[in-house]
Scaffold this active site. Structure first.
Site, mmCIF file in Angstrom:
data_model
loop_
_atom_site.group_PDB
_atom_site.id
_atom_site.type_symbol
_atom_site.label_atom_id
_atom_site.label_comp_id
_atom_site.label_asym_id
_atom_site.label_seq_id
_atom_site.Cartn_x
_atom_site.Cartn_y
_atom_site.Cartn_z
ATOM 1 N N SER A 75 0.857 -1.178 0.000
ATOM 2 C CA SER A 75 0.000 0.000 0.000
ATOM 3 C C SER A 75 0.892 1.226 0.000
ATOM 4 C CB SER A 75 -0.891 0.020 1.249
ATOM 5 O OG SER A 75 -0.085 0.226 2.397
ATOM 6 N N LYS A 76 0.240 2.371 -0.094
ATOM 7 C CA LYS A 76 1.011 3.606 -0.057
ATOM 8 C C LYS A 76 1.724 3.716 1.290
ATOM 9 C CE LYS A 76 0.030 8.200 -0.008
ATOM 10 N NZ LYS A 76 -1.048 9.169 0.101
#
Ligand code: GLU
Length: 325
Positions: A251-252
């Protein structure tokens, strides 16, 4: 806004309509490619349509430049969507209208519990607070005050919600015990994901949701909302999620690398995502388009493994290593 638009259309044709619904909080990474590819190929293999919905309802985290990047990435991967792009930020009236309907049915109530107050409440296996129902029983004075709106679950704490997932099989969750009355409108005025996704899936005529298994335990909540609003049931397939070497979801937040955009990098990423989904090996491919066409012919949902699969190293750190695939 037209009041009728929210009414479920009983006459809608039941042909397959799928969607990809990224949040524009950063560029797409390998984890998002798996969800995009699986939903795209599943739709195409079923002769269906595939829609693109930008889930920018969270105003604080969404950025137009990320939407731009996502659209460029999808184009580089030849993941072409049908119809117009739908943006949740442009559909707030629909969500408000659904909320009004729920209010008229007595299915929601205001909540003034602060985040700090809820910090001490127990959490479920996903790390979410299980709402103890504090504001359910008291008459909250909302005049001018900051408050959220929660969905009032039926008073049957023994009732399990059962979902038949095409990949995960039968999933059972007792939403009252595992989640409690959940938020539909946040205290900052933003519509919560659960409400927006249910309204959009209905209004866009979605029949099939193919997305990451990190959203699996959101499905029972969504099913309850769909039922309460008189919306149709959807079919679900939750694909396994990719994790890094520390076992964290890409994920970011875990600094997942953005997808490559060059011809070679795109083909490597597609092959990796395809292998991750445990699909049959493809012949030589000349382009992303060629890859997707061949993949559509071979797609077999039954081969997808349930468990999260570790990809070890981030896939694009070393293209030389990836070339061996
Ligand atoms: N917007 C969500 C995400 O980016 C996906 C929601 C969904 O597919 O239901 O994780």
């Amino acid at each position: 806004m037209n009041r009728l638009t929210i009414e479920p259309d009983k006459h809608r044709p039941s042909a397959y309509v799928g969607r990809f619904a990224p949040s524009p909080t950063g560029p797409l990474h390998f984890g998002s490619l798996i969800a995009a590819l699986a939903s795209y190929i599943d739709a195409r293999a079923m002769g269906g349509t595939w829609l693109l919905r930008i889930e920018d309802v969270d105003r604080e985290r969404s950025r137009p430049e990320h939407e731009e990047a996502i659209r460029r990435q999808l184009a580089a991967f030849a993941l072409e969507h049908d119809g117009d792009v739908v943006r949740q930020s442009e559909r707030i009236d629909h969500y408000r209208h659904a909320l009004e309907r729920l209010r008229d049915q007595g299915s929601v109530y205001p909540c003034v519990c602060s985040r700090r107050l809820l910090e001490t409440a127990p959490r479920n296996q996903e790390g979410e607070v299980i709402y103890p129902g504090t504001c359910r029983a008291r008459a909250v004075d909302t005049l001018g005050g900051r408050h959220s709106i929660r969905f009032k679950l039926a008073n049957s704490p023994t009732q399990d919600e059962v979902i038949e997932d095409r990949i995960e099989g039968v999933i059972t969750q007792n939403v009252a015990k595992d989640v409690g009355d959940f938020v539909l409108l946040r205290a900052d005025g933003d519509v919560a994901y659960q409400l927006a996704v249910v309204v959009d899936d209905e209004l866009q005529g979605i029949t099939d949701v193919v997305r990451g298994a990190d959203l699996l335990l959101n499905t029972p909540r969504q099913r309850i909302l769909q039922r309460t609003l008189g919306f149709r049931d959807l079919r679900y397939a939750h694909v396994p999620i990719a994790t890094n070497e520390r076992g964290e979801k890409l994920s970011k937040q875990t600094r997942a690398t953005a997808l490559p955009m060059d011809h070679h990098g795109v083909l490597v990423a597609l092959r990796r995502a395809w292998a991750f989904l445990n699909q049959p090996t493809l012949e030589q491919v000349s382009s992303a388009r060629d890859f997707l066409d061949q993949a559509t012919q071979l797609w077999a949902v039954s081969l997808i493994k349930k468990r999260p699969v570790h990809i070890g190293k981030e896939p694009f750190e070393s293209l030389e290593a990836a070339q061996n695939l």
